[in-house]
Design a protein around this motif. Structure first.
Motif, PDB file in Angstrom:
ATOM      1  N   GLY A 100      29.495  24.423 -20.109  1.00 41.13           N
ATOM      2  CA  GLY A 100      29.345  24.065 -21.518  1.00 41.13           C
ATOM      3  C   GLY A 100      30.461  23.150 -21.996  1.00 41.13           C
ATOM      4  N   GLU A 101      31.692  23.455 -21.594  1.00 39.92           N
ATOM      5  CA  GLU A 101      32.841  22.618 -21.976  1.00 39.92           C
ATOM      6  C   GLU A 101      32.737  21.227 -21.370  1.00 39.92           C
ATOM      7  OE1 GLU A 101      36.480  24.617 -20.975  1.00 39.92           O
ATOM      8  OE2 GLU A 101      36.058  26.309 -22.296  1.00 39.92           O
ATOM      9  N   ALA A 102      32.339  21.143 -20.114  1.00 43.43           N
ATOM     10  CA  ALA A 102      32.247  19.848 -19.436  1.00 43.43           C
ATOM     11  C   ALA A 102      31.158  18.960 -20.023  1.00 43.43           C
ATOM     12  CB  ALA A 102      32.001  20.064 -17.945  1.00 43.43           C
ATOM     13  N   LEU A 103      30.069  19.561 -20.490  1.00 47.01           N
ATOM     14  CA  LEU A 103      28.932  18.771 -20.980  1.00 47.01           C
ATOM     15  C   LEU A 103      28.846  18.723 -22.502  1.00 47.01           C
ATOM     16  CD1 LEU A 103      26.191  19.941 -18.443  1.00 47.01           C
ATOM     17  CD2 LEU A 103      27.766  17.999 -18.275  1.00 47.01           C
ATOM     18  N   LYS A 104      29.780  19.326 -23.195  1.00 43.51           N
ATOM     19  CA  LYS A 104      29.758  19.385 -24.660  1.00 43.51           C
ATOM     20  C   LYS A 104      29.730  17.979 -25.262  1.00 43.51           C
ATOM     21  CE  LYS A 104      32.237  21.300 -28.593  1.00 43.51           C
ATOM     22  NZ  LYS A 104      33.397  22.091 -29.006  1.00 43.51           N
ATOM     23  N   GLY A 105      28.779  17.756 -26.161  1.00 49.97           N
ATOM     24  CA  GLY A 105      28.664  16.462 -26.834  1.00 49.97           C
ATOM     25  C   GLY A 105      28.069  15.367 -25.974  1.00 49.97           C
ATOM     26  N   ARG A 106      27.531  15.714 -24.838  1.00 50.18           N
ATOM     27  CA  ARG A 106      26.953  14.730 -23.917  1.00 50.18           C
ATOM     28  C   ARG A 106      25.442  14.894 -23.849  1.00 50.18           C
ATOM     29  NH1 ARG A 106      30.973  12.388 -20.817  1.00 50.18           N
ATOM     30  NH2 ARG A 106      32.985  13.447 -20.965  1.00 50.18           N
ATOM     31  N   VAL A 107      24.786  13.801 -23.528  1.00 46.42           N
ATOM     32  CA  VAL A 107      23.331  13.790 -23.423  1.00 46.42           C
ATOM     33  C   VAL A 107      22.958  13.441 -21.985  1.00 46.42           C
ATOM     34  CG1 VAL A 107      21.230  12.655 -24.245  1.00 46.42           C
ATOM     35  CG2 VAL A 107      23.117  13.077 -25.818  1.00 46.42           C
ATOM     36  N   ALA A 108      21.972  14.148 -21.448  1.00 45.87           N
ATOM     37  CA  ALA A 108      21.524  13.909 -20.075  1.00 45.87           C
ATOM     38  C   ALA A 108      20.751  12.607 -19.985  1.00 45.87           C
ATOM     39  CB  ALA A 108      20.659  15.065 -19.597  1.00 45.87           C
ATOM     40  N   GLY A 109      21.008  11.863 -18.915  1.00 46.40           N
ATOM     41  CA  GLY A 109      20.253  10.652 -18.612  1.00 46.40           C
ATOM     42  C   GLY A 109      19.221  10.940 -17.540  1.00 46.40           C
ATOM     43  N   LYS A 110      18.663   9.881 -16.996  1.00 46.71           N
ATOM     44  CA  LYS A 110      17.641   9.999 -15.954  1.00 46.71           C
ATOM     45  C   LYS A 110      18.297  10.408 -14.629  1.00 46.71           C
ATOM     46  CE  LYS A 110      14.092   7.416 -13.547  1.00 46.71           C
ATOM     47  NZ  LYS A 110      13.531   6.086 -13.282  1.00 46.71           N
ATOM     48  N   PRO A 111      17.815  11.480 -14.004  1.00 49.60           N
ATOM     49  CA  PRO A 111      18.376  11.896 -12.714  1.00 49.60           C
ATOM     50  C   PRO A 111      18.228  10.800 -11.654  1.00 49.60           C
ATOM     51  CG  PRO A 111      16.999  13.626 -13.623  1.00 49.60           C
ATOM     52  CD  PRO A 111      16.776  12.401 -14.464  1.00 49.60           C
ATOM     53  N   ARG A 129      26.093  15.737 -13.048  1.00 47.32           N
ATOM     54  CA  ARG A 129      25.769  17.132 -12.721  1.00 47.32           C
ATOM     55  C   ARG A 129      24.832  17.134 -11.523  1.00 47.32           C
ATOM     56  NH1 ARG A 129      23.189  21.767 -16.669  1.00 47.32           N
ATOM     57  NH2 ARG A 129      22.652  23.212 -15.007  1.00 47.32           N
ATOM     58  N   ASN A 130      25.187  17.939 -10.526  1.00 44.62           N
ATOM     59  CA  ASN A 130      24.308  18.104  -9.377  1.00 44.62           C
ATOM     60  C   ASN A 130      23.867  19.548  -9.319  1.00 44.62           C
ATOM     61  OD1 ASN A 130      23.630  18.678  -6.394  1.00 44.62           O
ATOM     62  ND2 ASN A 130      23.579  16.449  -6.605  1.00 44.62           N
ATOM     63  N   ASP A 131      22.569  19.755  -9.513  1.00 46.46           N
ATOM     64  CA  ASP A 131      21.979  21.077  -9.318  1.00 46.46           C
ATOM     65  C   ASP A 131      21.515  21.110  -7.869  1.00 46.46           C
ATOM     66  OD1 ASP A 131      22.271  22.150 -11.981  1.00 46.46           O
ATOM     67  OD2 ASP A 131      20.788  20.655 -12.589  1.00 46.46           O
ATOM     68  N   LEU A 132      22.173  21.902  -7.071  1.00 50.03           N
ATOM     69  CA  LEU A 132      21.950  21.912  -5.631  1.00 50.03           C
ATOM     70  C   LEU A 132      20.487  22.163  -5.284  1.00 50.03           C
ATOM     71  CD1 LEU A 132      25.116  23.884  -4.555  1.00 50.03           C
ATOM     72  CD2 LEU A 132      24.810  21.412  -4.730  1.00 50.03           C
ATOM     73  N   ALA A 133      20.086  21.671  -4.109  1.00 48.69           N
ATOM     74  CA  ALA A 133      18.698  21.809  -3.651  1.00 48.69           C
ATOM     75  C   ALA A 133      18.316  23.274  -3.456  1.00 48.69           C
ATOM     76  CB  ALA A 133      18.502  21.022  -2.354  1.00 48.69           C
ATOM     77  N   GLY A 134      19.270  24.120  -3.242  1.00 43.55           N
ATOM     78  CA  GLY A 134      19.041  25.561  -3.087  1.00 43.55           C
ATOM     79  C   GLY A 134      20.325  26.295  -3.401  1.00 43.55           C
ATOM     80  N   ASN A 135      20.258  27.580  -3.445  1.00 44.77           N
ATOM     81  CA  ASN A 135      21.447  28.389  -3.684  1.00 44.77           C
ATOM     82  C   ASN A 135      22.426  28.211  -2.529  1.00 44.77           C
ATOM     83  OD1 ASN A 135      23.067  30.265  -5.007  1.00 44.77           O
ATOM     84  ND2 ASN A 135      22.083  31.994  -3.998  1.00 44.77           N
ATOM     85  N   PHE A 146      22.831  18.804  -1.413  1.00 48.34           N
ATOM     86  CA  PHE A 146      22.867  18.303  -2.781  1.00 48.34           C
ATOM     87  C   PHE A 146      21.457  18.140  -3.312  1.00 48.34           C
ATOM     88  CE2 PHE A 146      26.996  16.594  -1.327  1.00 48.34           C
ATOM     89  CZ  PHE A 146      27.798  17.060  -2.364  1.00 48.34           C
ATOM     90  N   GLY A 147      21.322  18.270  -4.621  1.00 48.90           N
ATOM     91  CA  GLY A 147      20.086  17.946  -5.326  1.00 48.90           C
ATOM     92  C   GLY A 147      20.261  16.592  -5.985  1.00 48.90           C
ATOM     93  N   GLN A 148      19.491  16.320  -7.024  1.00 54.03           N
ATOM     94  CA  GLN A 148      19.625  15.063  -7.751  1.00 54.03           C
ATOM     95  C   GLN A 148      20.871  15.086  -8.631  1.00 54.03           C
ATOM     96  OE1 GLN A 148      15.692  14.625  -9.660  1.00 54.03           O
ATOM     97  NE2 GLN A 148      15.544  12.755  -8.432  1.00 54.03           N
ATOM     98  N   PHE A 149      21.362  13.889  -8.929  1.00 57.79           N
ATOM     99  CA  PHE A 149      22.540  13.716  -9.775  1.00 57.79           C
ATOM    100  C   PHE A 149      22.086  13.284 -11.165  1.00 57.79           C
ATOM    101  CE2 PHE A 149      24.024  13.213  -5.479  1.00 57.79           C
ATOM    102  CZ  PHE A 149      25.245  13.845  -5.471  1.00 57.79           C
ATOM    103  N   THR A 150      22.426  14.073 -12.170  1.00 59.13           N
ATOM    104  CA  THR A 150      22.048  13.757 -13.550  1.00 59.13           C
ATOM    105  C   THR A 150      23.283  13.310 -14.312  1.00 59.13           C
ATOM    106  OG1 THR A 150      20.329  15.445 -13.468  1.00 59.13           O
ATOM    107  CG2 THR A 150      20.980  14.658 -15.659  1.00 59.13           C
ATOM    108  N   PRO A 151      23.253  12.069 -14.842  1.00 59.88           N
ATOM    109  CA  PRO A 151      24.405  11.599 -15.621  1.00 59.88           C
ATOM    110  C   PRO A 151      24.390  12.172 -17.030  1.00 59.88           C
ATOM    111  CG  PRO A 151      22.718   9.900 -15.577  1.00 59.88           C
ATOM    112  CD  PRO A 151      22.214  11.041 -14.726  1.00 59.88           C
ATOM    113  N   TYR A 152      25.551  12.519 -17.533  1.00 62.51           N
ATOM    114  CA  TYR A 152      25.721  12.976 -18.917  1.00 62.51           C
ATOM    115  C   TYR A 152      26.752  12.064 -19.560  1.00 62.51           C
ATOM    116  CZ  TYR A 152      23.169  17.326 -18.188  1.00 62.51           C
ATOM    117  OH  TYR A 152      22.198  18.252 -17.946  1.00 62.51           O
ATOM    118  N   VAL A 153      26.378  11.461 -20.688  1.00 65.38           N
ATOM    119  CA  VAL A 153      27.287  10.577 -21.426  1.00 65.38           C
ATOM    120  C   VAL A 153      27.396  11.038 -22.868  1.00 65.38           C
ATOM    121  CG1 VAL A 153      26.920   8.555 -19.961  1.00 65.38           C
ATOM    122  CG2 VAL A 153      25.429   8.942 -21.907  1.00 65.38           C
TER     123      VAL A 153
END
Length: 132
Positions: A34-45, A76-82, A123-130
């Motif tokens: 939450g702290e890392a992404l606060k005030g940021r909007v997700a872009g296209k993965p 942000r990378n949400d891994l392909a699996g746990n 790794f999963g897809q990389f989602t930019p947050y700005v």
């Protein structure tokens, strides 16, 4: 008989502490994210991230999420699996194929203290947050 009951009580206390510890780690991970992404909007993965873009990181959030930073952007990378052996204090050893880190590329977490590598993870897809 008294010894058996005491051992049972200690075992139950250990289970409770373990569950409480897990809940505490999950809460800490959510707070860090939450702290890392606060005030940021997700872009296209995106499927890949240039290794030169990942100038600050990785920040391991939990067994599912890793963050990289490049200036004003957080990836942000949400891994392909746990990745159960992944711990926030680990070192990541990434298998690079070229100059990019891409979806499905493999890495291994290495325990900082013992230097014992964990299981391979992807790794999963990389989602930019700005910032808005």
């Amino acid at each position: 008989m008294r010894q058996v009951l005491m051992l049972g009580a200690l075992a139950l206390a250990g289970c409770t502490s373990s569950a409480e510890l897990q809940t505490s780690r999950e809460a800490e991970a959510q707070r860090d994210l939450g702290e890392a992404l606060k005030g940021r909007v997700a872009g296209k993965p995106q499927n890949c991230l240039s290794s030169s873009q990942s100038t600050n990181g990785p920040q391991i959030i939990d067994a599912h999420t890793i963050l990289y930073r490049d200036g004003r952007r957080v990836w942000r990378n949400d891994l392909a699996g746990n990745c159960p052996s992944l711990d926030p204090d680990d070192i990541l050893v990434v298998e690079l194929h070229g100059s990019q880190i891409c979806k499905n590329d493999m890495f291994r977490p290495v325990d900082r203290g013992s230097q014992i590598p964990g299981a391979y993870c992807r790794f999963g897809q990389f989602t930019p947050y700005v910032k808005e």
